[in-house]
Design a protein around this motif. Structure first.
Motif, PDB file in Angstrom:
ATOM      1  N   ALA A 149       0.767  -0.636   0.196  1.00 57.68           N
ATOM      2  CA  ALA A 149       0.126   0.188   0.186  1.00 57.68           C
ATOM      3  C   ALA A 149       0.631   1.471  -0.563  1.00 57.68           C
ATOM      4  O   ALA A 149       2.346   1.571   0.538  1.00 57.68           O
ATOM      5  CB  ALA A 149      -1.214   0.224   1.238  1.00 57.68           C
ATOM      6  N   ALA A 150       0.332   2.099  -0.407  1.00 51.60           N
ATOM      7  CA  ALA A 150       0.862   3.440  -0.973  1.00 51.60           C
ATOM      8  C   ALA A 150       0.298   4.612   0.092  1.00 51.60           C
ATOM      9  O   ALA A 150      -1.201   4.648   0.346  1.00 51.60           O
ATOM     10  CB  ALA A 150       1.363   3.867  -1.817  1.00 51.60           C
ATOM     11  N   ALA A 151       0.879   5.469   0.291  1.00 54.96           N
ATOM     12  CA  ALA A 151       0.483   6.580   1.469  1.00 54.96           C
ATOM     13  C   ALA A 151       0.418   7.390   0.729  1.00 54.96           C
ATOM     14  O   ALA A 151       1.567   7.670   0.837  1.00 54.96           O
ATOM     15  CB  ALA A 151       0.658   6.565   2.688  1.00 54.96           C
ATOM     16  N   ASN A 152      -0.340   8.856   0.933  1.00 49.46           N
ATOM     17  CA  ASN A 152       0.567  10.229  -0.269  1.00 49.46           C
ATOM     18  C   ASN A 152       1.305  11.210   1.322  1.00 49.46           C
ATOM     19  O   ASN A 152       0.469  12.186   0.782  1.00 49.46           O
ATOM     20  CB  ASN A 152      -1.142  10.734  -0.173  1.00 49.46           C
ATOM     21  CG  ASN A 152      -1.452  10.535  -1.968  1.00 49.46           C
ATOM     22  OD1 ASN A 152      -1.086  10.666  -2.786  1.00 49.46           O
ATOM     23  ND2 ASN A 152      -3.149  10.691  -2.150  1.00 49.46           N
ATOM     24  N   ASN A 153       2.296  10.067   1.486  1.00 50.12           N
ATOM     25  CA  ASN A 153       2.981  10.981   2.258  1.00 50.12           C
ATOM     26  C   ASN A 153       4.136  10.593   2.036  1.00 50.12           C
ATOM     27  O   ASN A 153       3.743   9.566   1.977  1.00 50.12           O
ATOM     28  CB  ASN A 153       2.647  11.689   3.585  1.00 50.12           C
ATOM     29  CG  ASN A 153       2.459  10.157   4.159  1.00 50.12           C
ATOM     30  OD1 ASN A 153       3.816   9.632   5.196  1.00 50.12           O
ATOM     31  ND2 ASN A 153       0.814  10.297   4.617  1.00 50.12           N
ATOM     32  N   PRO A 154       5.536  11.383   3.044  1.00 50.52           N
ATOM     33  CA  PRO A 154       6.504  10.824   2.955  1.00 50.52           C
ATOM     34  C   PRO A 154       6.940   9.724   3.395  1.00 50.52           C
ATOM     35  O   PRO A 154       7.295   9.185   3.769  1.00 50.52           O
ATOM     36  CB  PRO A 154       7.306  11.348   2.787  1.00 50.52           C
ATOM     37  CG  PRO A 154       7.009  12.724   2.854  1.00 50.52           C
ATOM     38  CD  PRO A 154       5.227  12.714   2.860  1.00 50.52           C
ATOM     39  N   ASN A 167      -3.126   7.052   7.250  1.00 49.53           N
ATOM     40  CA  ASN A 167      -4.577   6.195   6.303  1.00 49.53           C
ATOM     41  C   ASN A 167      -3.326   6.438   5.044  1.00 49.53           C
ATOM     42  O   ASN A 167      -2.704   6.765   4.196  1.00 49.53           O
ATOM     43  CB  ASN A 167      -5.497   7.422   5.458  1.00 49.53           C
ATOM     44  CG  ASN A 167      -6.492   7.473   6.469  1.00 49.53           C
ATOM     45  OD1 ASN A 167      -6.754   6.747   7.792  1.00 49.53           O
ATOM     46  ND2 ASN A 167      -6.786   8.113   6.599  1.00 49.53           N
ATOM     47  N   TYR A 168      -3.819   5.017   4.293  1.00 51.79           N
ATOM     48  CA  TYR A 168      -2.926   4.466   2.580  1.00 51.79           C
ATOM     49  C   TYR A 168      -3.678   4.548   2.116  1.00 51.79           C
ATOM     50  O   TYR A 168      -5.304   4.178   2.076  1.00 51.79           O
ATOM     51  CB  TYR A 168      -2.264   2.390   3.144  1.00 51.79           C
ATOM     52  CG  TYR A 168      -1.296   2.792   3.933  1.00 51.79           C
ATOM     53  CD1 TYR A 168      -0.681   3.597   5.359  1.00 51.79           C
ATOM     54  CD2 TYR A 168       0.343   2.879   2.931  1.00 51.79           C
ATOM     55  CE1 TYR A 168       0.316   3.505   5.887  1.00 51.79           C
ATOM     56  CE2 TYR A 168       1.294   3.012   3.902  1.00 51.79           C
ATOM     57  CZ  TYR A 168       1.534   2.818   5.371  1.00 51.79           C
ATOM     58  OH  TYR A 168       2.433   3.075   5.733  1.00 51.79           O
ATOM     59  N   ASP A 169      -3.289   5.703   0.828  1.00 52.08           N
ATOM     60  CA  ASP A 169      -4.463   5.485   0.058  1.00 52.08           C
ATOM     61  C   ASP A 169      -5.330   4.681  -1.050  1.00 52.08           C
ATOM     62  O   ASP A 169      -6.267   4.374  -2.350  1.00 52.08           O
ATOM     63  CB  ASP A 169      -4.472   7.146  -0.876  1.00 52.08           C
ATOM     64  CG  ASP A 169      -4.456   8.080   0.351  1.00 52.08           C
ATOM     65  OD1 ASP A 169      -3.029   8.757   0.953  1.00 52.08           O
ATOM     66  OD2 ASP A 169      -5.426   8.094   0.992  1.00 52.08           O
ATOM     67  N   TYR A 170      -3.365   3.950  -1.429  1.00 47.80           N
ATOM     68  CA  TYR A 170      -3.494   2.724  -2.736  1.00 47.80           C
ATOM     69  C   TYR A 170      -3.190   1.734  -2.118  1.00 47.80           C
ATOM     70  O   TYR A 170      -1.856   1.289  -1.371  1.00 47.80           O
ATOM     71  CB  TYR A 170      -2.822   3.556  -3.638  1.00 47.80           C
ATOM     72  CG  TYR A 170      -2.943   4.795  -3.881  1.00 47.80           C
ATOM     73  CD1 TYR A 170      -2.248   5.926  -4.033  1.00 47.80           C
ATOM     74  CD2 TYR A 170      -4.009   5.662  -4.796  1.00 47.80           C
ATOM     75  CE1 TYR A 170      -2.365   7.189  -4.101  1.00 47.80           C
ATOM     76  CE2 TYR A 170      -4.120   6.537  -5.344  1.00 47.80           C
ATOM     77  CZ  TYR A 170      -3.471   7.413  -4.691  1.00 47.80           C
ATOM     78  OH  TYR A 170      -3.695   9.145  -5.303  1.00 47.80           O
ATOM     79  N   TRP A 171      -3.579   0.826  -2.486  1.00 45.87           N
ATOM     80  CA  TRP A 171      -3.732  -0.321  -2.278  1.00 45.87           C
ATOM     81  C   TRP A 171      -3.491  -1.910  -3.433  1.00 45.87           C
ATOM     82  O   TRP A 171      -3.987  -1.733  -4.124  1.00 45.87           O
ATOM     83  CB  TRP A 171      -4.857  -1.500  -1.198  1.00 45.87           C
ATOM     84  CG  TRP A 171      -5.334  -0.421  -0.670  1.00 45.87           C
ATOM     85  CD1 TRP A 171      -5.411   0.658   0.146  1.00 45.87           C
ATOM     86  CD2 TRP A 171      -4.274  -1.355   1.183  1.00 45.87           C
ATOM     87  NE1 TRP A 171      -5.412   1.202   1.297  1.00 45.87           N
ATOM     88  CE2 TRP A 171      -4.876  -0.068   1.973  1.00 45.87           C
ATOM     89  CE3 TRP A 171      -4.048  -2.173   1.368  1.00 45.87           C
ATOM     90  CZ2 TRP A 171      -4.437  -0.376   3.150  1.00 45.87           C
ATOM     91  CZ3 TRP A 171      -3.269  -2.057   2.831  1.00 45.87           C
ATOM     92  CH2 TRP A 171      -3.923  -0.981   4.120  1.00 45.87           C
ATOM     93  N   GLY A 172      -2.924  -2.715  -2.939  1.00 44.46           N
ATOM     94  CA  GLY A 172      -2.474  -3.733  -4.617  1.00 44.46           C
ATOM     95  C   GLY A 172      -3.480  -4.832  -3.714  1.00 44.46           C
ATOM     96  O   GLY A 172      -4.740  -5.092  -3.204  1.00 44.46           O
ATOM     97  N   GLN A 173      -3.692  -6.356  -5.080  1.00 39.32           N
ATOM     98  CA  GLN A 173      -4.738  -6.684  -4.625  1.00 39.32           C
ATOM     99  C   GLN A 173      -4.580  -7.665  -3.687  1.00 39.32           C
ATOM    100  O   GLN A 173      -5.229  -8.393  -3.476  1.00 39.32           O
ATOM    101  CB  GLN A 173      -5.009  -7.765  -6.480  1.00 39.32           C
ATOM    102  CG  GLN A 173      -3.868  -8.717  -6.053  1.00 39.32           C
ATOM    103  CD  GLN A 173      -2.862  -8.095  -7.224  1.00 39.32           C
ATOM    104  OE1 GLN A 173      -2.417  -6.841  -6.742  1.00 39.32           O
ATOM    105  NE2 GLN A 173      -1.571  -8.491  -7.577  1.00 39.32           N
TER     106      GLN A 173
END
Length: 121
Positions: free
Chosen positions: A97-102, A107-113
């Motif tokens: 997962a990727a968060a919109n901060n460094p 919160n993590y905004d983007y997730w893999g399957q």
């Protein structure tokens, strides 16, 4: 939107190793903190590792410290989780997962399957 694609899961015996990869095809990845999470059957999802956007700082859950290692290659837009000395309790579905901060906090905004990791005893 950031699409994340995990690979590298599978079945391994206890004591073995697996290497998970997370890719963000066609996307610049270098401003996002990234975490690896897992969810075991009947349990809540937990974060096992995270890495800051510049790759300088890594953090681990106590349960995996010294066995799992997270790294990233921003030029290739990939994040890797090297898992060593695997235990049956490491079994679960692993998510990148990727968060919109460094920092990879909040919160993590983007997730893999998600990808299955099974460790047999």
């Amino acid at each position: 939107q950031v699409q994340l694609v995990e690979s590298g899961g599978g079945l391994v015996q206890a004591g073995g190793s697996l290497r998970l990869s997370c890719a963000a095809p066609g996307r610049t990845f270098s401003s996002y903190g990234v975490g690896w999470f897992r969810q075991a059957p009947g349990k809540e999802r937990e974060r096992v590792a995270r890495i800051t956007a510049n790759g300088a700082n890594m953090f681990y859950a106590d349960s995996v410290k010294g066995r799992f290692f997270i790294s990233r290659d921003n030029a290739e837009s990939t994040v890797t989780l090297q898992m060593n000395s695997l235990k049956p309790e490491d079994t679960g579905v692993y998510y990148c997962a990727a968060a919109n901060n460094p920092y990879g906090l909040g919160n993590y905004d983007y997730w893999g399957q998600g990808i299955q990791v099974t460790v047999s005893s």
